[in-house]
Design a protein around this motif. Structure first.
Motif, short mmCIF file in Angstrom:
data_model
loop_
_atom_site.label_atom_id
_atom_site.label_comp_id
_atom_site.label_asym_id
_atom_site.label_seq_id
_atom_site.Cartn_x
_atom_site.Cartn_y
_atom_site.Cartn_z
N ALA A 4 19.22 10.37 0.81
CA ALA A 4 18.74 9.80 -0.45
C ALA A 4 18.74 8.28 -0.38
CB ALA A 4 19.63 10.28 -1.60
N GLU A 5 17.76 7.66 -1.02
CA GLU A 5 17.58 6.21 -0.87
C GLU A 5 18.82 5.43 -1.26
OE1 GLU A 5 14.35 4.33 -3.04
OE2 GLU A 5 14.69 2.46 -1.96
N GLU A 6 19.43 5.73 -2.39
CA GLU A 6 20.51 4.87 -2.88
C GLU A 6 21.88 5.25 -2.35
OE1 GLU A 6 19.22 2.36 -4.02
OE2 GLU A 6 17.28 3.13 -4.66
N VAL A 61 15.25 12.33 -0.75
CA VAL A 61 15.12 11.95 -2.17
C VAL A 61 14.90 10.45 -2.34
CG1 VAL A 61 16.42 11.83 -4.35
CG2 VAL A 61 16.62 13.87 -2.89
N ASP A 62 13.86 10.11 -3.07
CA ASP A 62 13.69 8.74 -3.57
C ASP A 62 13.74 8.84 -5.09
OD1 ASP A 62 12.89 6.23 -4.38
OD2 ASP A 62 11.30 6.05 -2.88
N PRO A 63 14.78 8.29 -5.71
CA PRO A 63 14.94 8.52 -7.16
C PRO A 63 13.90 7.80 -7.99
CG PRO A 63 16.59 6.97 -6.39
CD PRO A 63 15.89 7.49 -5.15
N ILE A 64 13.52 6.59 -7.55
CA ILE A 64 12.38 5.89 -8.19
C ILE A 64 11.60 5.21 -7.07
CG2 ILE A 64 11.56 4.10 -9.76
CD1 ILE A 64 13.95 4.52 -11.51
N ASP A 65 10.46 5.75 -6.75
CA ASP A 65 9.55 5.04 -5.86
C ASP A 65 8.70 4.14 -6.76
OD1 ASP A 65 8.32 4.39 -3.40
OD2 ASP A 65 6.62 5.66 -3.93
N GLY A 66 8.59 2.87 -6.35
CA GLY A 66 7.89 1.93 -7.22
C GLY A 66 8.84 1.23 -8.18
N THR A 67 10.07 0.98 -7.71
CA THR A 67 11.06 0.33 -8.59
C THR A 67 10.55 -1.01 -9.13
OG1 THR A 67 12.87 1.36 -7.37
CG2 THR A 67 13.43 -0.55 -8.70
N ARG A 68 9.85 -1.76 -8.27
CA ARG A 68 9.38 -3.08 -8.71
C ARG A 68 8.46 -2.94 -9.93
NH1 ARG A 68 10.03 -7.48 -5.55
NH2 ARG A 68 10.36 -6.24 -3.67
N GLY A 96 -1.37 1.06 0.56
CA GLY A 96 0.02 0.89 0.13
C GLY A 96 0.42 -0.57 0.19
N GLU A 97 1.62 -0.80 0.71
CA GLU A 97 2.19 -2.16 0.73
C GLU A 97 1.39 -3.06 1.67
OE1 GLU A 97 4.11 -4.65 -0.92
OE2 GLU A 97 5.15 -2.77 -1.28
N MET A 98 0.77 -4.12 1.14
CA MET A 98 -0.23 -4.86 1.91
C MET A 98 0.38 -5.73 3.02
SD MET A 98 -3.06 -3.80 1.09
CE MET A 98 -4.02 -4.95 2.04
N GLY A 107 -0.64 1.30 -4.61
CA GLY A 107 0.60 1.36 -3.86
C GLY A 107 1.61 2.37 -4.37
N ASP A 108 2.80 2.32 -3.73
CA ASP A 108 3.90 3.25 -4.04
C ASP A 108 3.35 4.68 -4.13
OD1 ASP A 108 5.83 1.14 -4.13
OD2 ASP A 108 5.06 0.59 -6.09
N LEU A 109 3.92 5.49 -5.01
CA LEU A 109 3.49 6.90 -5.02
C LEU A 109 2.07 7.09 -5.55
CD1 LEU A 109 5.88 8.56 -7.65
CD2 LEU A 109 4.75 6.37 -7.80
N GLY A 160 5.38 0.32 6.81
CA GLY A 160 6.58 -0.46 6.49
C GLY A 160 7.43 0.17 5.42
N VAL A 161 7.40 1.49 5.31
CA VAL A 161 8.20 2.17 4.29
C VAL A 161 9.24 3.08 4.95
CG1 VAL A 161 6.41 2.00 2.52
CG2 VAL A 161 6.48 4.00 4.02
N GLN A 162 9.97 3.79 4.13
CA GLN A 162 11.10 4.60 4.58
C GLN A 162 10.75 6.10 4.49
OE1 GLN A 162 13.82 3.14 5.80
NE2 GLN A 162 12.86 1.15 5.40
N TRP A 204 12.01 8.43 2.79
CA TRP A 204 11.98 8.97 1.42
C TRP A 204 10.73 8.52 0.66
CZ3 TRP A 204 16.47 6.51 3.31
CH2 TRP A 204 16.50 5.12 3.16
N ASP A 205 10.06 7.45 1.12
CA ASP A 205 8.80 7.04 0.49
C ASP A 205 7.65 7.97 0.90
OD1 ASP A 205 9.80 4.62 -0.75
OD2 ASP A 205 9.81 3.72 1.24
N LEU A 206 7.83 8.70 2.00
CA LEU A 206 6.74 9.50 2.56
C LEU A 206 6.98 11.01 2.48
CD1 LEU A 206 6.01 7.47 5.86
CD2 LEU A 206 4.77 7.37 3.68
#
Ligand code: LIP
Length: 258
Positions: free
Chosen positions: A69-71, A85-92, A158-160, A186-188, A206-208, A210-212
């Motif tokens: 899990a991410e966190e 698990v990614d609890p919030i993808d797109g936190t920003r 996604g992330e440029m 981007g993100d999900l 460049g992601v993790q 849990w992002d994929l």
């Protein structure tokens, strides 16, 4: 393959999405303090509480399964069954009141993703898939598009920063310049564009894991394809090409190293 009832696992994953949405929406409605992780990415109490809520649901149903899990990191139990698990993808975006954020949950059995679920609570949307069962959005089956020429296609990016970095950056630029259109939510939402028929190709870098993790089965069960930039099938290398299948080989030829 390890015996797990995939319909049950999918039902549990969707319950976990609901729990994550409830935990995150409490903060979304009133605003939340933003902290910065060592990698400079943002994190909030909403990420942590959403993750706790997801893990409670998953672990009460599958106490022996491993977790990534991410966190909170890894919990190694069964070697062949792991929830990613990614609890919030797109936190920003979440912290700025955007709508394209939510939980990503996947079950990996013997190294293969067999269940995937993705929620965007601010839009009221859930996507889910299990191996052999098709992909659904809010209960309605999803199919990818039938566009077979990149010149007619929309590419979702996604992330440029990582996408434009060497060595692949110029090749990604070629794909964008060849396509009819490119969009960059981007993100999900990047993969949701393909599942919704709003794009035909999705590129991420460049992601993790849990992002994929759930994106692979969500695309495959909707009739599409997921690979790395090199054409492999791993969700662990941080890069992804998702597509409607018809455009996949052409895009891989353009962006892979060989
Ligand atoms: C984020 C990704 C984003 C990447 C960030 C992070 P999070 O996921 O969606 O594309 O640049 O480093 O991995 O942290 O919002 O789950």
């Amino acid at each position: 393959m390890t015996e797990v009832d995939l319909d049950h696992a999918l039902a549990v994953a969707r319950r976990a999405l609901d729990a994550a949405a409830a935990a995150a929406m409490k903060h979304y409605d009133v605003g939340v303090k933003v902290e910065t992780k060592p990698d400079r990415s943002p994190v909030t109490a909403a990420d942590r509480e959403s993750e706790v809520a997801i893990l409670e649901v998953l672990q009460s149903a599958f106490p022996d399964h491993s977790i990534l899990a991410e966190e909170s990191g890894k919990q190694d139990k069964a070697p062949h069954a792991r929830w990613i698990v990614d609890p919030i993808d797109g936190t920003r975006g979440f912290t700025r009141g955007g709508k394209f954020w939510g939980a990503l949950i996947a079950l990996e059995l013997d190294g293969e993703i067999v269940v995937g679920a993705m929620g965007l609570p601010a839009l009221g949307d859930q996507y889910w898939a299990r191996k052999g069962g098709g992909t659904f959005k809010n209960g309605v089956a999803r199919r990818v598009t039938a566009i077979d020429a990149l010149e007619d296609a929309t590419v979702s990016l996604g992330e440029m920063g990582p996408l434009l970095s060497p060595p692949h950056g110029p090749r990604v630029t070629d794909v964008v310049r060849t396509a009819a259109s490119a969009r960059c939510y981007g993100d999900l939402e990047g993969v949701a564009m393909v599942l919704d028929g709003l794009a035909d190709v999705w590129l991420e870098h460049g992601v993790q894991p849990w992002d994929l993790a759930p994106t692979k089965i969500l695309l495959e069960e909707a009739g599409g394809r997921f690979t790395t930039f090199d054409g492999g099938d791993s969700i662990h290398l941080g890069h992804a090409v998702g597509s409607n299948g018809l455009l996949h080989d052409r895009v891989l030829q353009m962006i892979s190293r060989s």
